[in-house]
Scaffold this motif. Structure first.
Motif, mmCIF file in Angstrom:
data_model
loop_
_atom_site.group_PDB
_atom_site.id
_atom_site.type_symbol
_atom_site.label_atom_id
_atom_site.label_comp_id
_atom_site.label_asym_id
_atom_site.label_seq_id
_atom_site.Cartn_x
_atom_site.Cartn_y
_atom_site.Cartn_z
ATOM 1 N N VAL A 122 0.835 -1.200 0.000
ATOM 2 C CA VAL A 122 0.000 0.000 0.000
ATOM 3 C C VAL A 122 0.870 1.249 0.000
ATOM 4 C CG1 VAL A 122 -1.687 1.317 1.340
ATOM 5 C CG2 VAL A 122 -1.947 -1.170 1.106
ATOM 6 N N SER A 129 -7.418 0.773 -8.034
ATOM 7 C CA SER A 129 -8.722 0.637 -7.391
ATOM 8 C C SER A 129 -9.687 -0.308 -8.111
ATOM 9 C CB SER A 129 -9.391 2.008 -7.253
ATOM 10 O OG SER A 129 -9.666 2.564 -8.518
ATOM 11 N N ASN A 146 -15.005 3.159 -6.141
ATOM 12 C CA ASN A 146 -15.146 3.772 -4.816
ATOM 13 C C ASN A 146 -15.270 5.292 -4.951
ATOM 14 O OD1 ASN A 146 -12.464 4.980 -4.855
ATOM 15 N ND2 ASN A 146 -11.631 2.956 -4.403
ATOM 16 N N THR A 172 -4.524 -8.362 -4.106
ATOM 17 C CA THR A 172 -3.984 -8.652 -2.777
ATOM 18 C C THR A 172 -4.561 -7.712 -1.724
ATOM 19 O OG1 THR A 172 -1.934 -9.519 -3.715
ATOM 20 C CG2 THR A 172 -1.863 -8.791 -1.420
ATOM 21 N N HIS A 173 -4.616 -6.422 -2.030
ATOM 22 C CA HIS A 173 -5.121 -5.457 -1.058
ATOM 23 C C HIS A 173 -6.618 -5.648 -0.801
ATOM 24 C CE1 HIS A 173 -1.581 -2.707 -2.428
ATOM 25 N NE2 HIS A 173 -1.187 -3.725 -1.691
ATOM 26 N N MET A 174 -7.367 -5.997 -1.835
ATOM 27 C CA MET A 174 -8.797 -6.254 -1.652
ATOM 28 C C MET A 174 -9.017 -7.501 -0.803
ATOM 29 S SD MET A 174 -10.722 -3.932 -3.148
ATOM 30 C CE MET A 174 -12.264 -4.600 -3.778
ATOM 31 N N TYR A 175 -8.229 -8.543 -1.050
ATOM 32 C CA TYR A 175 -8.360 -9.769 -0.273
ATOM 33 C C TYR A 175 -8.010 -9.512 1.190
ATOM 34 C CZ TYR A 175 -7.830 -14.655 1.105
ATOM 35 O OH TYR A 175 -7.944 -15.863 1.747
ATOM 36 N N GLU A 176 -6.934 -8.748 1.417
ATOM 37 C CA GLU A 176 -6.537 -8.416 2.788
ATOM 38 C C GLU A 176 -7.610 -7.590 3.491
ATOM 39 O OE1 GLU A 176 -2.833 -6.461 2.144
ATOM 40 O OE2 GLU A 176 -1.655 -8.322 2.246
ATOM 41 N N ALA A 177 -8.409 -6.835 2.711
ATOM 42 C CA ALA A 177 -9.478 -6.009 3.282
ATOM 43 C C ALA A 177 -10.746 -6.815 3.542
ATOM 44 C CB ALA A 177 -9.776 -4.833 2.359
ATOM 45 N N GLY A 178 -10.735 -8.100 3.162
ATOM 46 C CA GLY A 178 -11.876 -8.945 3.470
ATOM 47 C C GLY A 178 -12.774 -9.305 2.309
ATOM 48 N N VAL A 179 -12.411 -8.893 1.084
ATOM 49 C CA VAL A 179 -13.213 -9.245 -0.092
ATOM 50 C C VAL A 179 -12.985 -10.719 -0.421
ATOM 51 C CG1 VAL A 179 -13.626 -8.774 -2.536
ATOM 52 C CG2 VAL A 179 -13.095 -6.901 -0.969
#
Length: 310
Positions: free
Chosen positions: A117, A146, A185, A257-264
């Motif tokens: 990030v 995004s 977003n 990766t960032h979306m998965y880490e955010a819970g998606v």
């Protein structure tokens, strides 16, 4: 019922009830038999006695062989989840040990595969938004980060494909000719509004255009080429001092990766990214094996189906 009989019954179910094609059934049979042999020879248990930790041991075992890529191991885990879903559904086991395994387990990725990030923000900071080109480049980078768009998909976007009021864009000709809708977003919607005010917003015009040589004006019809997009992203990475291979594909890996880490969930990511199956999506998401072990230790340490007593 023996392990081999359970596998045979499972394959018959895939063929007769789930209508799997023969090529897929053959792959399921190969992986299931490899797994059964592994359990018997390496751990000393039967197919229906497996616990969650055995799946992590399987990953270590397959990697140690030195010839199996992580993408292949991920595909094998998908096969084993299907097998144990079947065993649980038809009461051959009381609890599904594969249910506790996160949707993706893979090795720490190669350094160029994705950006942190912090590195993504450093990338954006290289763009001078007061300059016409700088604002365009900033908007391209934020859209990559995004949405996870492919380079060709971003190249093909017209202004009319973006609905800022509803907050989504349409990919009309994705990989394999598939169309999909990608939601935006609030931040990227605002960035696109600012971009549109500076560059102009005609529905039929390319979203990202070239600037005429020796000019501060955008060419109203000349679409920014994929080579120029690639070059811009690479130069931004160099300007940000990032020592990895920075390219549109790296941005796609970063998004996933960032979306998965955010819970998606993987299922949702699959739809967003325009993939046909989970295995395609798994390649883009990076989670370390240690992180999975920590997850299991924290959340299911005392569950008899997921850990074997020492």
């Amino acid at each position: 019922m023996t392990g081999l009989q359970l596998i045979t019954e499972h394959l018959r179910y895939l063929r007769d009830i789930r209508n799997y094609v023969q090529l897929t059934i053959t792959r399921h049979e190969r992986v299931a038999k490899l797994w059964m042999t592994f359990l018997a020879e390496e751990i000393g248990i039967a197919l229906e006695q497996a616990c969650t930790e055995d799946f992590l041991s399987w990953i270590d075992y397959r990697r140690a062989q030195g010839v199996v890529r992580d993408a292949s191991i991920n595909a094998e885990l998908c096969v084993l989840r299907t097998l144990y879903d079947y065993l649980k559904c038809f009461n051959h086991i009381a609890i599904n040990p594969a249910a506790a395994i996160p949707a993706l387990v893979c090795a720490p990725p190669a350094e160029q595969d994705y950006l942190t990030v912090d590195e993504c923000f450093r990338l954006l900071d290289t763009c001078d938004q007061t300059d016409l080109k700088g604002l365009r480049n900033y908007t391209i980078l934020t859209l990559f980060w995004s949405t996870g768009l492919r380079k060709r998909e971003l190249y093909n976007l017209n202004c009319g494909d973006v609905n800022l009021d509803e907050g989504y864009l349409r990919v009309l000709n994705g990989k394999g000719g598939k169309a999909r809708q990608v939601f935006l977003n609030d931040r990227i919607v605002q960035d696109l509004r600012v971009y549109g005010e500076r560059w102009g917003w005609r529905l039929e015009a390319p979203l990202f255009r070239s600037v005429k040589p020796d000019s501060t004006c955008a060419d109203p019809n000349k679409r920014l080429g994929t080579g120029r997009i690639e070059e811009m992203v690479r130069k931004a990475g160099k300007a940000a001092g990032i020592k990895k291979m920075v390219c549109p594909l790296a941005m796609r890996h970063s998004f996933a990766t960032h979306m998965y880490e955010a819970g998606v969930s993987i299922d949702d990511l699959k739809e967003i990214m325009g993939h046909s199956n989970d295995t395609e999506t798994l390649i883009y998401v990076h989670v370390t094996l240690d992180a999975v072990r920590n997850f299991l230790n924290e959340h299911i340490a005392n569950h008899p189906a997921h850990r074997r007593s020492s």
